[in-house]
Design a protein around this motif. Structure first.
Motif, PDB file in Angstrom:
ATOM      1  N   ALA A 136     -50.154 -34.277  31.849  1.00 37.82           N
ATOM      2  CA  ALA A 136     -49.959 -34.268  33.026  1.00 37.82           C
ATOM      3  C   ALA A 136     -49.410 -32.831  33.419  1.00 37.82           C
ATOM      4  CB  ALA A 136     -48.793 -35.045  33.507  1.00 37.82           C
ATOM      5  N   VAL A 137     -50.179 -32.005  34.462  1.00 38.89           N
ATOM      6  CA  VAL A 137     -49.642 -30.525  34.650  1.00 38.89           C
ATOM      7  C   VAL A 137     -48.992 -30.632  36.047  1.00 38.89           C
ATOM      8  CG1 VAL A 137     -50.668 -28.475  35.191  1.00 38.89           C
ATOM      9  CG2 VAL A 137     -51.350 -29.808  33.330  1.00 38.89           C
ATOM     10  N   VAL A 138     -47.914 -30.237  35.897  1.00 37.83           N
ATOM     11  CA  VAL A 138     -46.917 -30.487  37.382  1.00 37.83           C
ATOM     12  C   VAL A 138     -46.546 -28.895  37.711  1.00 37.83           C
ATOM     13  CG1 VAL A 138     -45.020 -31.158  38.384  1.00 37.83           C
ATOM     14  CG2 VAL A 138     -45.759 -32.651  36.461  1.00 37.83           C
ATOM     15  N   THR A 139     -46.869 -28.674  39.064  1.00 42.63           N
ATOM     16  CA  THR A 139     -46.936 -27.559  39.594  1.00 42.63           C
ATOM     17  C   THR A 139     -45.706 -27.468  40.289  1.00 42.63           C
ATOM     18  OG1 THR A 139     -48.540 -27.817  41.193  1.00 42.63           O
ATOM     19  CG2 THR A 139     -49.193 -26.601  39.186  1.00 42.63           C
ATOM     20  N   VAL A 140     -44.657 -26.363  40.332  1.00 43.04           N
ATOM     21  CA  VAL A 140     -43.568 -26.155  41.220  1.00 43.04           C
ATOM     22  C   VAL A 140     -43.354 -24.923  41.740  1.00 43.04           C
ATOM     23  CG1 VAL A 140     -41.356 -26.627  41.442  1.00 43.04           C
ATOM     24  CG2 VAL A 140     -42.437 -27.937  39.922  1.00 43.04           C
ATOM     25  N   SER A 141     -43.457 -24.614  42.940  1.00 49.68           N
ATOM     26  CA  SER A 141     -43.194 -23.186  43.586  1.00 49.68           C
ATOM     27  C   SER A 141     -41.892 -23.181  44.067  1.00 49.68           C
ATOM     28  CB  SER A 141     -44.458 -22.877  44.439  1.00 49.68           C
ATOM     29  OG  SER A 141     -45.569 -22.985  44.014  1.00 49.68           O
ATOM     30  N   GLY A 142     -41.512 -21.937  44.172  1.00 48.10           N
ATOM     31  CA  GLY A 142     -40.330 -21.312  44.997  1.00 48.10           C
ATOM     32  C   GLY A 142     -39.087 -21.436  44.353  1.00 48.10           C
ATOM     33  N   GLY A 143     -39.088 -21.524  43.309  1.00 51.68           N
ATOM     34  CA  GLY A 143     -38.000 -21.461  42.073  1.00 51.68           C
ATOM     35  C   GLY A 143     -36.989 -22.876  41.941  1.00 51.68           C
ATOM     36  N   GLN A 144     -37.815 -24.034  42.574  1.00 51.79           N
ATOM     37  CA  GLN A 144     -36.848 -25.136  42.421  1.00 51.79           C
ATOM     38  C   GLN A 144     -37.510 -25.991  41.494  1.00 51.79           C
ATOM     39  OE1 GLN A 144     -36.645 -26.943  46.441  1.00 51.79           O
ATOM     40  NE2 GLN A 144     -35.511 -25.625  47.293  1.00 51.79           N
ATOM     41  N   GLY A 201     -51.450 -24.150  33.317  1.00 49.32           N
ATOM     42  CA  GLY A 201     -51.011 -25.509  32.807  1.00 49.32           C
ATOM     43  C   GLY A 201     -52.121 -25.790  32.153  1.00 49.32           C
ATOM     44  N   ALA A 202     -53.551 -25.789  32.655  1.00 48.09           N
ATOM     45  CA  ALA A 202     -54.499 -26.253  31.815  1.00 48.09           C
ATOM     46  C   ALA A 202     -54.966 -25.573  30.775  1.00 48.09           C
ATOM     47  CB  ALA A 202     -55.805 -25.864  32.815  1.00 48.09           C
ATOM     48  N   LEU A 203     -54.390 -24.162  30.704  1.00 48.04           N
ATOM     49  CA  LEU A 203     -54.538 -23.546  29.354  1.00 48.04           C
ATOM     50  C   LEU A 203     -53.594 -23.884  28.154  1.00 48.04           C
ATOM     51  CD1 LEU A 203     -54.922 -19.804  30.973  1.00 48.04           C
ATOM     52  CD2 LEU A 203     -56.497 -21.187  29.812  1.00 48.04           C
ATOM     53  N   LYS A 204     -52.522 -24.693  28.714  1.00 51.70           N
ATOM     54  CA  LYS A 204     -51.680 -25.066  27.524  1.00 51.70           C
ATOM     55  C   LYS A 204     -52.122 -26.563  27.234  1.00 51.70           C
ATOM     56  CE  LYS A 204     -48.559 -22.048  26.801  1.00 51.70           C
ATOM     57  NZ  LYS A 204     -48.369 -21.309  25.452  1.00 51.70           N
ATOM     58  N   ALA A 205     -52.760 -27.251  28.227  1.00 49.67           N
ATOM     59  CA  ALA A 205     -52.776 -28.696  27.900  1.00 49.67           C
ATOM     60  C   ALA A 205     -53.668 -28.975  26.788  1.00 49.67           C
ATOM     61  CB  ALA A 205     -53.285 -29.345  29.088  1.00 49.67           C
ATOM     62  N   THR A 206     -53.371 -29.958  25.919  1.00 51.93           N
ATOM     63  CA  THR A 206     -54.275 -30.427  24.977  1.00 51.93           C
ATOM     64  C   THR A 206     -54.813 -31.773  25.035  1.00 51.93           C
ATOM     65  OG1 THR A 206     -52.182 -31.325  23.673  1.00 51.93           O
ATOM     66  CG2 THR A 206     -53.045 -29.139  23.179  1.00 51.93           C
ATOM     67  N   GLY A 207     -54.645 -32.568  26.155  1.00 54.46           N
ATOM     68  CA  GLY A 207     -54.969 -33.948  26.181  1.00 54.46           C
ATOM     69  C   GLY A 207     -56.597 -33.940  26.686  1.00 54.46           C
ATOM     70  N   ASP A 208     -57.184 -35.278  26.431  1.00 54.96           N
ATOM     71  CA  ASP A 208     -58.539 -35.582  26.663  1.00 54.96           C
ATOM     72  C   ASP A 208     -58.647 -35.351  28.498  1.00 54.96           C
ATOM     73  OD1 ASP A 208     -59.213 -35.593  24.084  1.00 54.96           O
ATOM     74  OD2 ASP A 208     -58.335 -37.918  24.085  1.00 54.96           O
ATOM     75  N   ILE A 209     -57.743 -36.052  29.134  1.00 47.40           N
ATOM     76  CA  ILE A 209     -57.785 -35.832  30.399  1.00 47.40           C
ATOM     77  C   ILE A 209     -56.440 -35.069  30.787  1.00 47.40           C
ATOM     78  CG2 ILE A 209     -57.595 -37.357  32.677  1.00 47.40           C
ATOM     79  CD1 ILE A 209     -58.726 -39.735  30.790  1.00 47.40           C
ATOM     80  N   LEU A 210     -56.660 -34.474  32.068  1.00 45.49           N
ATOM     81  CA  LEU A 210     -55.907 -33.550  32.791  1.00 45.49           C
ATOM     82  C   LEU A 210     -55.470 -34.083  34.226  1.00 45.49           C
ATOM     83  CD1 LEU A 210     -56.736 -31.594  30.508  1.00 45.49           C
ATOM     84  CD2 LEU A 210     -56.157 -29.841  31.755  1.00 45.49           C
ATOM     85  N   LEU A 211     -54.141 -34.617  34.165  1.00 45.68           N
ATOM     86  CA  LEU A 211     -53.672 -34.914  35.652  1.00 45.68           C
ATOM     87  C   LEU A 211     -52.978 -33.765  36.013  1.00 45.68           C
ATOM     88  CD1 LEU A 211     -53.292 -37.371  37.750  1.00 45.68           C
ATOM     89  CD2 LEU A 211     -51.291 -37.806  36.428  1.00 45.68           C
ATOM     90  N   PHE A 212     -53.276 -33.441  37.445  1.00 46.01           N
ATOM     91  CA  PHE A 212     -52.682 -32.310  38.192  1.00 46.01           C
ATOM     92  C   PHE A 212     -51.871 -33.077  39.521  1.00 46.01           C
ATOM     93  CE2 PHE A 212     -56.261 -30.107  36.030  1.00 46.01           C
ATOM     94  CZ  PHE A 212     -55.718 -29.250  35.643  1.00 46.01           C
ATOM     95  N   THR A 213     -50.643 -32.474  39.601  1.00 50.05           N
ATOM     96  CA  THR A 213     -50.021 -33.290  40.684  1.00 50.05           C
ATOM     97  C   THR A 213     -48.829 -32.075  41.278  1.00 50.05           C
ATOM     98  OG1 THR A 213     -48.613 -35.024  41.229  1.00 50.05           O
ATOM     99  CG2 THR A 213     -48.078 -34.206  39.327  1.00 50.05           C
ATOM    100  N   ASP A 214     -48.342 -32.271  42.324  1.00 51.99           N
ATOM    101  CA  ASP A 214     -47.424 -31.401  42.945  1.00 51.99           C
ATOM    102  C   ASP A 214     -45.973 -31.952  42.659  1.00 51.99           C
ATOM    103  OD1 ASP A 214     -45.603 -29.863  44.422  1.00 51.99           O
ATOM    104  OD2 ASP A 214     -46.762 -30.255  46.150  1.00 51.99           O
ATOM    105  N   GLY A 215     -45.222 -30.998  41.718  1.00 50.99           N
ATOM    106  CA  GLY A 215     -43.877 -31.216  41.450  1.00 50.99           C
ATOM    107  C   GLY A 215     -42.725 -31.472  42.492  1.00 50.99           C
TER     108      GLY A 215
END
Length: 373
Positions: A136-144, A201-215
């Motif tokens: 799971a790749v969770v992206t968070v913007s704005g310092g929160q 996040g994708a460059l760090k992920a090692t899973g077979d499936i990558l799930l992207f979502t907004d944190g």
């Protein structure tokens, strides 16, 4: 005494015509579209696929859990969730076994866990419907930080890893920090935006499936099940179908119109306005290798590359769809211009690959009559 005139047979009669006819009852209200205008949760009901599970299937899941109880006891305690996830997939994915609809999947997992741990206090885990590892790749913007409810729900799932990409942090202290529960957080002081966060996040992920979502948006764990189930069955890019949340076409913003136009131009009308620009979505490892992690920061071009490479791209019917309304929020001017620029860049690249008419053929004009030009 004057004789009374005979009453006209037309007296009191309603004027004939379309206005006097009763409206036929149909699945949608007059003047409405799809699931709009039918009260709160209409979009959820339209996409939930709320087929009830049979008592026989629930009982079978419970029996399977009881049979796996001894196998789980032999595994180390810190690997119980991972071990149980493998045992669950071996039973749930058996050939010929009926698959649960996404809206009832968590109920079936609950019956299985009660068989393993007993009815008293089973853990609140949500085992995934695939034996492939999921990052799971969770992206968070704005310092929160990421929303606490979202992290709590992601921890319920039998994920391989959770990677949080957090930008705009004034004093990150360290570039990468691994928390005790296995969550890897990447800190960046500059404002990168969600799209760049996907690449990192994708460059760090090692899973077979990558799930992207907004944190920044909370969501229940089973909200992601349709995406992961599709990816586990061979879909390379599983998009969340946001069609039931869209307004009428003339009320849509320019980004939604461009997204649908681009899909039509590539001959994928079935995708409607769904796009990799919208979170959440899931990618297979094959899709990541074909597209390239760097191109994820320009979602329309990433989707163009996937479609041109004949990857399997599908829009999945979601459950709890009202939770994803953030994806259709009103965009600010800066974000709007960025999205428009990304789509125009993708369409320019597609025009360069074709004859300048996308996949449409010019069947009307007879240019040969004009001469050499």
């Amino acid at each position: 005494m004057k004789p009374r005139k005979p009453a006209s047979r037309a007296a009191g009669r309603k004027p004939a015509g379309r206005a006097s006819r009763p409206l036929k009852r149909s699945g949608r209200s007059p003047g409405r579209g799809r699931s709009r205008g039918r009260g709160p949760g209409a979009a959820d009901r339209a996409t939930s696929g709320g087929t009830r599970l049979s008592a026989a299937l629930l009982a079978a899941a419970h029996r399977a859990g009881r049979s796996h109880r001894a196998l789980l006891a032999a595994a180390p305690a810190d690997t119980h969730k991972r071990s149980l996830a493998r045992l669950w997939v071996s039973w749930y994915g058996a050939a010929g076994r009926r698959q649960a609809p996404p809206a009832r999947y968590a109920q079936l997992v609950g019956a299985y866990l009660r068989g393993v741990f007993g009815p008293a206090d089973p853990p609140p885990w949500l085992l995934l419907p695939t034996g492939q590892t999921v990052s799971a790749v969770v992206t968070v913007s704005g310092g929160q930080g990421a929303h606490p409810q979202l992290l709590r729900e992601l921890r319920r799932m039998s994920l391989h890893e959770i990677i949080i990409v957090q930008d705009g942090t004034p004093n990150p202290g360290t570039e990468a920090a691994s928390e005790p529960d296995g969550i890897l957080t990447l800190y960046y002081p500059d404002a990168l935006g969600q799209d760049v966060g996907r690449t990192l996040g994708a460059l760090k992920a090692t899973g077979d499936i990558l799930l992207f979502t907004d944190g920044s948006v909370p969501a229940q764990a089973d909200f992601f099940i349709p995406l992961l189930a599709a990816a586990g069955k061979g879909v390379d890019i599983a998009l969340a179908d946001m069609t039931p949340l869209l307004p009428f076409f003339h009320l849509r913003d320019r980004v939604s119109v461009l997204q649908e136009f681009m899909n039509h131009a590539m001959g994928r009308e079935d995708l409607a306005a769904n796009s990799m620009a919208t979170l959440p979505h899931a990618l297979s490892r094959k899709a990541l290798e074909v597209i390239g992690a760097e191109l994820l920061m320009i979602p329309p071009k990433a989707q163009l590359t996937a479609l041109r490479a004949n990857l399997i791209v599908s829009a999945c019917r979601m459950i709890h769809l009202s939770q994803s309304k953030w994806a259709l929020r009103s965009r600010g001017t800066e974000e709007m211009e960025l999205r428009i620029g990304d789509h125009l860049e993708a369409m320019e690249a597609y025009l360069a690959m074709t004859d300048g008419r996308f996949h449409y053929q010019d069947r009307m004009r007879k240019r040969k009559w004009k001469g050499s030009s």
